[in-house]
Motif scaffolding. Sequence first.
Motif, PDB file in Angstrom:
ATOM      1  N   PRO A  68       0.809  -1.228   0.000  1.00  0.00           N
ATOM      2  CA  PRO A  68       0.000   0.000   0.000  1.00  0.00           C
ATOM      3  C   PRO A  68       0.842   1.278   0.000  1.00  0.00           C
ATOM      4  O   PRO A  68       0.564   2.202  -0.759  1.00  0.00           O
ATOM      5  CB  PRO A  68      -0.819  -0.128   1.289  1.00  0.00           C
ATOM      6  CG  PRO A  68      -0.898  -1.592   1.545  1.00  0.00           C
ATOM      7  CD  PRO A  68       0.405  -2.164   1.059  1.00  0.00           C
ATOM      8  N   ARG A  84       5.057 -19.764  -4.640  1.00  0.00           N
ATOM      9  CA  ARG A  84       4.157 -20.322  -3.622  1.00  0.00           C
ATOM     10  C   ARG A  84       3.094 -21.201  -4.249  1.00  0.00           C
ATOM     11  O   ARG A  84       2.484 -22.021  -3.580  1.00  0.00           O
ATOM     12  CB  ARG A  84       3.470 -19.199  -2.855  1.00  0.00           C
ATOM     13  CG  ARG A  84       4.407 -18.467  -1.911  1.00  0.00           C
ATOM     14  CD  ARG A  84       3.725 -17.267  -1.346  1.00  0.00           C
ATOM     15  NE  ARG A  84       3.250 -17.502   0.005  1.00  0.00           N
ATOM     16  CZ  ARG A  84       2.764 -16.533   0.772  1.00  0.00           C
ATOM     17  NH1 ARG A  84       2.659 -15.310   0.315  1.00  0.00           N
ATOM     18  NH2 ARG A  84       2.366 -16.793   1.984  1.00  0.00           N
TER      19      ARG A  84
ATOM     20  N   MET B  63       7.729  -3.506   5.839  1.00  0.00           N
ATOM     21  CA  MET B  63       6.528  -3.823   5.049  1.00  0.00           C
ATOM     22  C   MET B  63       5.278  -3.392   5.799  1.00  0.00           C
ATOM     23  O   MET B  63       4.362  -2.806   5.223  1.00  0.00           O
ATOM     24  CB  MET B  63       6.460  -5.319   4.773  1.00  0.00           C
ATOM     25  CG  MET B  63       7.234  -5.742   3.568  1.00  0.00           C
ATOM     26  SD  MET B  63       6.785  -7.438   3.167  1.00  0.00           S
ATOM     27  CE  MET B  63       7.551  -7.570   1.568  1.00  0.00           C
ATOM     28  N   LEU B  66       4.747   0.084   5.558  1.00  0.00           N
ATOM     29  CA  LEU B  66       4.232   0.490   4.246  1.00  0.00           C
ATOM     30  C   LEU B  66       2.796   0.021   4.048  1.00  0.00           C
ATOM     31  O   LEU B  66       2.290   0.026   2.929  1.00  0.00           O
ATOM     32  CB  LEU B  66       5.131  -0.059   3.132  1.00  0.00           C
ATOM     33  CG  LEU B  66       6.476   0.647   2.948  1.00  0.00           C
ATOM     34  CD1 LEU B  66       7.382  -0.130   1.997  1.00  0.00           C
ATOM     35  CD2 LEU B  66       6.278   2.065   2.420  1.00  0.00           C
ATOM     36  N   GLY B  67       2.158  -0.435   5.124  1.00  0.00           N
ATOM     37  CA  GLY B  67       0.726  -0.715   5.057  1.00  0.00           C
ATOM     38  C   GLY B  67       0.344  -2.163   4.859  1.00  0.00           C
ATOM     39  O   GLY B  67      -0.826  -2.478   4.663  1.00  0.00           O
ATOM     40  N   VAL B  68       1.312  -3.086   4.907  1.00  0.00           N
ATOM     41  CA  VAL B  68       0.982  -4.503   4.756  1.00  0.00           C
ATOM     42  C   VAL B  68       0.380  -5.009   6.067  1.00  0.00           C
ATOM     43  O   VAL B  68       0.886  -4.688   7.155  1.00  0.00           O
ATOM     44  CB  VAL B  68       2.235  -5.317   4.377  1.00  0.00           C
ATOM     45  CG1 VAL B  68       1.952  -6.806   4.436  1.00  0.00           C
ATOM     46  CG2 VAL B  68       2.727  -4.916   3.003  1.00  0.00           C
ATOM     47  N   ASP B  72      -0.141 -10.837   7.092  1.00  0.00           N
ATOM     48  CA  ASP B  72       0.369 -11.275   5.782  1.00  0.00           C
ATOM     49  C   ASP B  72       1.888 -11.184   5.697  1.00  0.00           C
ATOM     50  O   ASP B  72       2.519 -11.910   4.929  1.00  0.00           O
ATOM     51  CB  ASP B  72      -0.211 -10.400   4.657  1.00  0.00           C
ATOM     52  CG  ASP B  72      -1.693 -10.652   4.439  1.00  0.00           C
ATOM     53  OD1 ASP B  72      -2.129 -11.772   4.743  1.00  0.00           O
ATOM     54  OD2 ASP B  72      -2.392  -9.742   3.968  1.00  0.00           O
ATOM     55  N   GLY B  75       4.292 -14.308   6.057  1.00  0.00           N
ATOM     56  CA  GLY B  75       4.183 -15.243   4.945  1.00  0.00           C
ATOM     57  C   GLY B  75       4.876 -14.711   3.699  1.00  0.00           C
ATOM     58  O   GLY B  75       5.507 -15.457   2.955  1.00  0.00           O
ATOM     59  N   ARG B  76       4.761 -13.411   3.481  1.00  0.00           N
ATOM     60  CA  ARG B  76       5.399 -12.809   2.313  1.00  0.00           C
ATOM     61  C   ARG B  76       6.910 -12.885   2.422  1.00  0.00           C
ATOM     62  O   ARG B  76       7.594 -13.182   1.436  1.00  0.00           O
ATOM     63  CB  ARG B  76       4.930 -11.350   2.158  1.00  0.00           C
ATOM     64  CG  ARG B  76       3.529 -11.252   1.590  1.00  0.00           C
ATOM     65  CD  ARG B  76       2.918  -9.876   1.706  1.00  0.00           C
ATOM     66  NE  ARG B  76       3.523  -8.888   0.835  1.00  0.00           N
ATOM     67  CZ  ARG B  76       2.865  -7.823   0.360  1.00  0.00           C
ATOM     68  NH1 ARG B  76       1.591  -7.631   0.688  1.00  0.00           N
ATOM     69  NH2 ARG B  76       3.465  -6.962  -0.407  1.00  0.00           N
ATOM     70  N   ALA B  78       8.540 -15.127   4.099  1.00  0.00           N
ATOM     71  CA  ALA B  78       8.959 -16.532   4.028  1.00  0.00           C
ATOM     72  C   ALA B  78       9.069 -17.019   2.593  1.00  0.00           C
ATOM     73  O   ALA B  78       9.792 -17.970   2.310  1.00  0.00           O
ATOM     74  CB  ALA B  78       7.972 -17.403   4.806  1.00  0.00           C
ATOM     75  N   ALA B  79       8.346 -16.372   1.671  1.00  0.00           N
ATOM     76  CA  ALA B  79       8.351 -16.832   0.286  1.00  0.00           C
ATOM     77  C   ALA B  79       9.525 -16.277  -0.508  1.00  0.00           C
ATOM     78  O   ALA B  79       9.689 -16.599  -1.674  1.00  0.00           O
ATOM     79  CB  ALA B  79       7.034 -16.441  -0.394  1.00  0.00           C
ATOM     80  N   LEU B  80      10.348 -15.437   0.128  1.00  0.00           N
ATOM     81  CA  LEU B  80      11.492 -14.851  -0.576  1.00  0.00           C
ATOM     82  C   LEU B  80      12.751 -15.670  -0.315  1.00  0.00           C
ATOM     83  O   LEU B  80      12.919 -16.238   0.762  1.00  0.00           O
ATOM     84  CB  LEU B  80      11.721 -13.415  -0.095  1.00  0.00           C
ATOM     85  CG  LEU B  80      10.607 -12.407  -0.389  1.00  0.00           C
ATOM     86  CD1 LEU B  80      10.823 -11.138   0.408  1.00  0.00           C
ATOM     87  CD2 LEU B  80      10.532 -12.104  -1.869  1.00  0.00           C
ATOM     88  N   LEU B  88      15.814  -6.674  -1.101  1.00  0.00           N
ATOM     89  CA  LEU B  88      14.679  -5.880  -0.620  1.00  0.00           C
ATOM     90  C   LEU B  88      15.063  -5.049   0.597  1.00  0.00           C
ATOM     91  O   LEU B  88      14.637  -3.908   0.737  1.00  0.00           O
ATOM     92  CB  LEU B  88      13.512  -6.794  -0.251  1.00  0.00           C
ATOM     93  CG  LEU B  88      12.497  -7.089  -1.344  1.00  0.00           C
ATOM     94  CD1 LEU B  88      11.216  -7.598  -0.739  1.00  0.00           C
ATOM     95  CD2 LEU B  88      12.212  -5.865  -2.191  1.00  0.00           C
ATOM     96  N   LEU B  92      13.615  -1.659  -0.500  1.00  0.00           N
ATOM     97  CA  LEU B  92      12.158  -1.780  -0.357  1.00  0.00           C
ATOM     98  C   LEU B  92      11.433  -0.479  -0.710  1.00  0.00           C
ATOM     99  O   LEU B  92      10.383  -0.499  -1.340  1.00  0.00           O
ATOM    100  CB  LEU B  92      11.819  -2.197   1.080  1.00  0.00           C
ATOM    101  CG  LEU B  92      10.351  -2.530   1.350  1.00  0.00           C
ATOM    102  CD1 LEU B  92       9.923  -3.743   0.554  1.00  0.00           C
ATOM    103  CD2 LEU B  92      10.128  -2.787   2.834  1.00  0.00           C
TER     104      LEU B  92
END
Lengths: 321, 128
Positions: A68, A84, B63, B66-68, B72, B75-76, B78-80, B88, B92
């Motif tokens: 955002p 994923r 993150m 920045l509004g995440v 979430d 999980g985000r 962990a996928a990196l 990042l 970022l």
Amino acid sequence: MLSTAGCASLSGRIASWPPESARSVEIAGVPFHPQTEYQCGPAALATLLGSTGLDVAPDSLTGEVFLPGRRGSLQSELIAALRRRERLAYELAPDFAALVAELESGRPVLVLQNFGVPLWPRWHYAVVIGFDREADRLLLRSGTTERLRMRRTWFESSWRRADRWAVVAVPPGEVPATATAERYLRAAADLETVDQRDAAARAYAAAASRWPENPLARVALANAQLAGGRAELAERTLRDAVTAGAADAVVHNNLADLLARRGCRNGALAQLRLAENPAAPLAAPIAEAIEATRREIEAMPAGAAGEEPAGCAPATAEPAR
Amino acid sequence: MFAVKIRRALVSLSLVALVFTSTPAAVWAANIGTVAAIEARSPADNLARVQNVLARDDVQQRMVALGVDPADAAGRIAALTPAELARLADQLERAPAGGDGFAILGIVFLVLLVLEYTGTIDIFKKVP
């Protein structure tokens, strides 16, 4: 992979059509997800995933890739979202010919475009689904337009301002038309790194059959077989690599390890000696690993009267004819 | 008394079994893993791995800033991969974030492009 925003460089000139390319291509079966405000990332991602048979709504991806505070999505997060879902994310070479070749092979390509100027970049994601060479246009799913026909020069101008970043989503076991072994294996290893082991194993198998001469592909396949509890199969994979002349120090080391595991002390040491005499100097971590392997094998108790199980002979390359 | 003996015997038996079954796995760390073999080819990723632990918390917090949704963010992250995470951590707030660039500002770009093509302005410098 990430360029620094605000400094998007102009990489090369506007490219023309590769001489051998088809006249026109339009990939069938690519869904359309019109974007809502700032949501071109989730929309393009859903479009790309849909083309590989995964029906995902852009809304369900927003929490995963939308940032955002940046009013947009980052490239690495789009890639992570592909992984994923067990899709290998293959970043294409930053080259118009590579983009065209992927489209010709039937693979839609997610691209980053920059519609701003160097001091004021405006980033946008779209999915290229084909081209019309006669009309000099590319076909895109972009924003709220289902079938955008964009002039090649305009597309190229916006794409090169984003360092010609492009990625394809590859279902496990497939290899993109323009893939190189090195980049493909790294993308597969990235799947493994984030615990998508099954998808990674299928990618390694695909790599080993696409690039049989590549030692790393054989090592990756054998490791996946070993992790699946199939040590015999892994040994055969590595033996084949040696016989075919596709072995490097890592192949010899891992084969020595497999031989030692089933009690072949002498065979393992002989195999490992082949790793210690490489044509090229070894990277430090590999050299250290080989040294550690040697110590472990030497610490094994010798068999009674030097007896070894059957099939302990080290693998050697077939002499060149 | 007898029960205690049996229990002791069972414990030692299971200990023996444990030692025998787990020994090969513990001893054999001689295999070079795929990720290690690939990373041995580019030392930059080893550096990323070292920085990884620090970067993980850092990027996650930024993150969220920045509004995440905090739910979430983990999980985000962990996928990196470690290399992506390191990049990042560095970028970022600056890395390209594709959003509405085309929909709203495409018009501005087209005007600039027309001016460029007609030779009125010269802002899209070509690399020599």
